[in-house]
Design a protein around this motif. Structure first.
Motif, PDB file in Angstrom:
ATOM      1  N   ALA A 127      30.798  34.548  42.490  1.00  0.00           N
ATOM      2  CA  ALA A 127      31.478  35.623  43.514  1.00  0.00           C
ATOM      3  C   ALA A 127      32.704  35.313  43.926  1.00  0.00           C
ATOM      4  O   ALA A 127      33.159  35.814  45.135  1.00  0.00           O
ATOM      5  N   ASP A 128      33.517  34.340  43.402  1.00  0.00           N
ATOM      6  CA  ASP A 128      34.884  34.150  43.635  1.00  0.00           C
ATOM      7  C   ASP A 128      35.673  35.424  43.709  1.00  0.00           C
ATOM      8  O   ASP A 128      35.222  36.372  43.021  1.00  0.00           O
ATOM      9  N   ARG A 129      36.651  35.465  44.589  1.00  0.00           N
ATOM     10  CA  ARG A 129      37.467  36.858  44.810  1.00  0.00           C
ATOM     11  C   ARG A 129      39.030  36.415  44.338  1.00  0.00           C
ATOM     12  O   ARG A 129      39.507  35.246  44.466  1.00  0.00           O
ATOM     13  N   ILE A 130      39.489  37.382  43.632  1.00  0.00           N
ATOM     14  CA  ILE A 130      40.996  37.354  43.143  1.00  0.00           C
ATOM     15  C   ILE A 130      41.655  38.273  44.258  1.00  0.00           C
ATOM     16  O   ILE A 130      41.324  39.464  44.325  1.00  0.00           O
ATOM     17  N   THR A 131      42.517  37.389  44.837  1.00  0.00           N
ATOM     18  CA  THR A 131      43.107  38.155  46.130  1.00  0.00           C
ATOM     19  C   THR A 131      44.725  37.650  46.238  1.00  0.00           C
ATOM     20  O   THR A 131      45.128  37.027  45.637  1.00  0.00           O
ATOM     21  N   ALA A 132      45.116  38.569  47.169  1.00  0.00           N
ATOM     22  CA  ALA A 132      46.624  38.549  47.106  1.00  0.00           C
ATOM     23  C   ALA A 132      47.172  37.175  47.493  1.00  0.00           C
ATOM     24  O   ALA A 132      48.138  36.550  47.301  1.00  0.00           O
TER      25      ALA A 132
ATOM     26  N   TRP B 206      42.090  31.689  43.300  1.00  0.00           N
ATOM     27  CA  TRP B 206      42.684  32.788  42.154  1.00  0.00           C
ATOM     28  C   TRP B 206      43.532  33.831  42.971  1.00  0.00           C
ATOM     29  O   TRP B 206      43.078  34.890  43.334  1.00  0.00           O
ATOM     30  N   PRO B 207      45.027  33.629  42.714  1.00  0.00           N
ATOM     31  CA  PRO B 207      45.850  34.681  43.323  1.00  0.00           C
ATOM     32  C   PRO B 207      45.874  35.709  42.351  1.00  0.00           C
ATOM     33  O   PRO B 207      45.978  35.655  41.069  1.00  0.00           O
ATOM     34  N   VAL B 208      46.370  36.844  42.833  1.00  0.00           N
ATOM     35  CA  VAL B 208      46.486  38.183  41.931  1.00  0.00           C
ATOM     36  C   VAL B 208      47.692  37.823  41.173  1.00  0.00           C
ATOM     37  O   VAL B 208      48.769  37.245  41.648  1.00  0.00           O
ATOM     38  N   GLU B 209      47.725  37.951  39.740  1.00  0.00           N
ATOM     39  CA  GLU B 209      48.811  37.664  39.030  1.00  0.00           C
ATOM     40  C   GLU B 209      48.686  38.372  37.798  1.00  0.00           C
ATOM     41  O   GLU B 209      47.803  38.290  37.122  1.00  0.00           O
ATOM     42  N   ALA B 210      49.797  39.309  37.456  1.00  0.00           N
ATOM     43  CA  ALA B 210      49.921  40.240  36.213  1.00  0.00           C
ATOM     44  C   ALA B 210      49.519  39.207  35.086  1.00  0.00           C
ATOM     45  O   ALA B 210      50.381  38.328  34.907  1.00  0.00           O
ATOM     46  N   GLY B 211      48.813  39.610  33.996  1.00  0.00           N
ATOM     47  CA  GLY B 211      48.500  39.019  32.752  1.00  0.00           C
ATOM     48  C   GLY B 211      47.540  37.851  32.893  1.00  0.00           C
ATOM     49  O   GLY B 211      47.428  37.406  31.713  1.00  0.00           O
ATOM     50  N   ARG B 212      47.311  37.259  33.860  1.00  0.00           N
ATOM     51  CA  ARG B 212      46.573  36.011  34.102  1.00  0.00           C
ATOM     52  C   ARG B 212      45.015  36.102  33.606  1.00  0.00           C
ATOM     53  O   ARG B 212      44.346  35.194  33.186  1.00  0.00           O
TER      54      ARG B 212
ATOM     55  N   VAL C 292      35.730  33.903  36.256  1.00  0.00           N
ATOM     56  CA  VAL C 292      36.125  33.751  37.783  1.00  0.00           C
ATOM     57  C   VAL C 292      35.236  34.508  38.340  1.00  0.00           C
ATOM     58  O   VAL C 292      34.611  33.827  39.423  1.00  0.00           O
ATOM     59  N   THR C 293      34.745  35.828  38.221  1.00  0.00           N
ATOM     60  CA  THR C 293      33.792  36.618  39.017  1.00  0.00           C
ATOM     61  C   THR C 293      32.932  37.556  37.938  1.00  0.00           C
ATOM     62  O   THR C 293      33.409  37.988  37.140  1.00  0.00           O
ATOM     63  N   ASN C 294      31.774  37.557  38.500  1.00  0.00           N
ATOM     64  CA  ASN C 294      30.939  38.777  37.828  1.00  0.00           C
ATOM     65  C   ASN C 294      30.377  39.437  38.963  1.00  0.00           C
ATOM     66  O   ASN C 294      29.120  40.098  38.815  1.00  0.00           O
ATOM     67  N   ASP C 295      30.982  39.443  40.159  1.00  0.00           N
ATOM     68  CA  ASP C 295      30.498  40.237  41.463  1.00  0.00           C
ATOM     69  C   ASP C 295      30.726  41.660  41.042  1.00  0.00           C
ATOM     70  O   ASP C 295      31.900  42.151  41.701  1.00  0.00           O
ATOM     71  N   PHE C 296      30.257  42.463  40.592  1.00  0.00           N
ATOM     72  CA  PHE C 296      30.276  44.005  40.421  1.00  0.00           C
ATOM     73  C   PHE C 296      30.405  44.736  41.703  1.00  0.00           C
ATOM     74  O   PHE C 296      31.199  45.755  41.385  1.00  0.00           O
ATOM     75  N   GLN C 297      29.864  44.402  42.635  1.00  0.00           N
ATOM     76  CA  GLN C 297      29.979  44.917  43.784  1.00  0.00           C
ATOM     77  C   GLN C 297      31.114  44.899  44.632  1.00  0.00           C
ATOM     78  O   GLN C 297      31.974  45.917  45.249  1.00  0.00           O
ATOM     79  N   GLN C 298      31.898  43.790  44.354  1.00  0.00           N
ATOM     80  CA  GLN C 298      33.286  43.421  44.957  1.00  0.00           C
ATOM     81  C   GLN C 298      34.542  43.806  44.185  1.00  0.00           C
ATOM     82  O   GLN C 298      35.532  43.971  44.740  1.00  0.00           O
ATOM     83  N   ILE C 299      34.285  43.574  42.741  1.00  0.00           N
ATOM     84  CA  ILE C 299      35.546  43.619  42.049  1.00  0.00           C
ATOM     85  C   ILE C 299      36.367  44.646  42.073  1.00  0.00           C
ATOM     86  O   ILE C 299      37.754  44.892  42.346  1.00  0.00           O
ATOM     87  N   THR C 300      35.664  45.963  42.329  1.00  0.00           N
ATOM     88  CA  THR C 300      36.641  47.164  42.324  1.00  0.00           C
ATOM     89  C   THR C 300      37.038  47.392  43.548  1.00  0.00           C
ATOM     90  O   THR C 300      38.121  47.738  43.931  1.00  0.00           O
ATOM     91  N   LEU C 301      36.569  46.705  44.742  1.00  0.00           N
ATOM     92  CA  LEU C 301      37.027  47.027  46.097  1.00  0.00           C
ATOM     93  C   LEU C 301      38.283  46.077  46.262  1.00  0.00           C
ATOM     94  O   LEU C 301      39.256  46.309  46.814  1.00  0.00           O
TER      95      LEU C 301
ATOM     96  N   LEU D 267      40.351  45.173  43.421  1.00  0.00           N
ATOM     97  CA  LEU D 267      41.194  45.834  42.833  1.00  0.00           C
ATOM     98  C   LEU D 267      41.701  47.053  43.667  1.00  0.00           C
ATOM     99  O   LEU D 267      43.172  46.925  43.623  1.00  0.00           O
ATOM    100  N   ALA D 268      41.324  47.589  44.662  1.00  0.00           N
ATOM    101  CA  ALA D 268      41.775  48.550  45.209  1.00  0.00           C
ATOM    102  C   ALA D 268      42.625  48.170  46.674  1.00  0.00           C
ATOM    103  O   ALA D 268      43.455  48.839  47.013  1.00  0.00           O
ATOM    104  N   THR D 269      42.195  46.853  47.171  1.00  0.00           N
ATOM    105  CA  THR D 269      42.898  46.305  48.314  1.00  0.00           C
ATOM    106  C   THR D 269      43.738  45.254  48.200  1.00  0.00           C
ATOM    107  O   THR D 269      44.624  44.861  48.768  1.00  0.00           O
ATOM    108  N   GLU D 270      43.388  44.284  47.069  1.00  0.00           N
ATOM    109  CA  GLU D 270      43.840  43.048  47.066  1.00  0.00           C
ATOM    110  C   GLU D 270      45.031  43.021  45.981  1.00  0.00           C
ATOM    111  O   GLU D 270      46.250  42.223  46.022  1.00  0.00           O
ATOM    112  N   TRP D 271      45.046  43.903  45.052  1.00  0.00           N
ATOM    113  CA  TRP D 271      45.946  44.280  43.651  1.00  0.00           C
ATOM    114  C   TRP D 271      46.975  45.316  44.248  1.00  0.00           C
ATOM    115  O   TRP D 271      47.538  45.854  43.001  1.00  0.00           O
TER     116      TRP D 271
END
Length: 322
Positions: free
Chosen positions: A19-24, A30-36, A125-134, A136-140
């Motif tokens: 449930a790790d998160r990729i965040t700003a 795991w920082p947001v980074e294009a292509g990573r 990194v993550t397989n947290d299907f409930q959090q990934i899309t949220l 993408l909408a708020t951290e990316w």
């Protein structure tokens, strides 16, 4: 697909182990980074389908690359047999399980999609299907396309969360509880939940174009990926057969409206959907025979929902061609 287990007593969907998160700000490492990162999905899976829709609407295709698995699993689960030499061309692996094992040996919960993999290390990194899309909408947001919609507007989050929770319990997950029930009482309880929620959604959507507010939100995405599979697999294969989606005028029009909106229908592959459910779930369909129907031409017929108003993308614009 998403963290499923089929016990002798009843179907259970477990929480995501990773449930790790990729965040700003990279607070989980795991920082947001294009292509990573690479998003791995099955086109059959409704949980992965959510991420495909969000990725398209937000214009993240160039920032977050995509790997697609074979809809048919073997004993090592999701495999890249659709790619040349049976390897994902970016990750260089034959099975998604290799990315799981690189992160943690013998991790609980199995190998599920959607999954996001760190390309440099090859680790999940993550397989947290409930959090990934949220996220993408708020951290990316810095990587969103110009004109990307706000899929999780702050002022509406409480209502969106409430709607999504009800839809998850009774419908998104309810069809699985019905389909994998091993007793009559368990099946009937789950099936009643499914149609109780569909009936409630019918009342809610009879006079409004979208679930929350007057624009598309995460709530619509999560409902769509179940509705688009309903007649093809859940009605027959999972015995959710009180009525077909196409027999409910309100929900059938709503689903067609979304299907015809750029970013929704162009992520759907009915062939992958049917082949996965009917060929993999041998406990339900021992022959592995895949039905020819239903006819999918109806998805492109006029829906008439424009009369309800609404602005699909709010102040934004539709995504470009896939």
């Amino acid at each position: 697909m998403g963290n499923e287990s089929y016990g002798k007593k009843r179907f259970k969907r477990s929480r995501s182990h990773f449930a790790d998160r990729i965040t700003a700000d990279g607070r989980d490492g795991w920082p947001v980074e294009a292509g990573r990162y690479r998003l791995v999905v099955s086109l059959a899976c409704p949980w992965a389908g959510r991420v495909l829709v969000a990725r398209r609407l937000l214009g993240l295709e160039s920032a977050l690359s995509l790997g697609i698995t074979d809809p048919i699993q073997d004993d090592r689960s999701w495999r890249f047999t659709l790619d040349p030499d049976g390897r994902d061309p970016v990750l260089g692996i034959r099975y998604l399980s290799e990315a799981y094992e690189a992160r943690e040996k013998d991790a609980p919960g199995g190998v599920s999609v959607p999954a996001i993999v760190d390309v440099p290390s090859g680790r999940l990194v993550t397989n947290d299907f409930q959090q990934i899309t949220l996220d993408l909408a708020t951290e990316w947001t810095e990587l969103h396309r110009p004109g990307a919609p706000d899929l999780y507007p702050r002022a509406l989050r409480a209502e969106i969360d409430e709607v999504m929770e009800d839809v998850f319990q009774d419908l998104n997950n309810g069809v699985y509880r019905a389909g994998f029930a091993t007793g009559q009482e368990e099946y009937e309880s789950a099936c009643r939940d499914v149609f109780r929620r569909l009936d409630a959604l019918t009342r809610r959507l009879a006079g409004r174009r979208y679930l929350v507010g007057d624009t598309l939100t995460e709530a619509d995405i999560r409902l769509f990926t179940t509705l688009v599979r309903f007649d093809a697999v859940y009605h027959g294969h999972f015995k959710c057969n009180r009525y077909k989606l196409s027999e409910n005028p309100v929900l059938w029009a709503y689903a067609r409206d979304l299907f015809q909106t750029p970013g929704f229908g162009d992520t759907v592959d009915f062939d992958h959907i049917k082949r996965h459910y009917y060929r993999v779930h041998r406990g339900i369909n021992p022959t592995g025979v895949v039905p020819l129907g239903p006819d999918t031409d109806g998805w492109t017929t006029p829906h008439g929902r424009e009369r309800l108003g609404g602005r699909p993308f709010g102040e934004g614009t539709p995504p470009g061609a896939p």
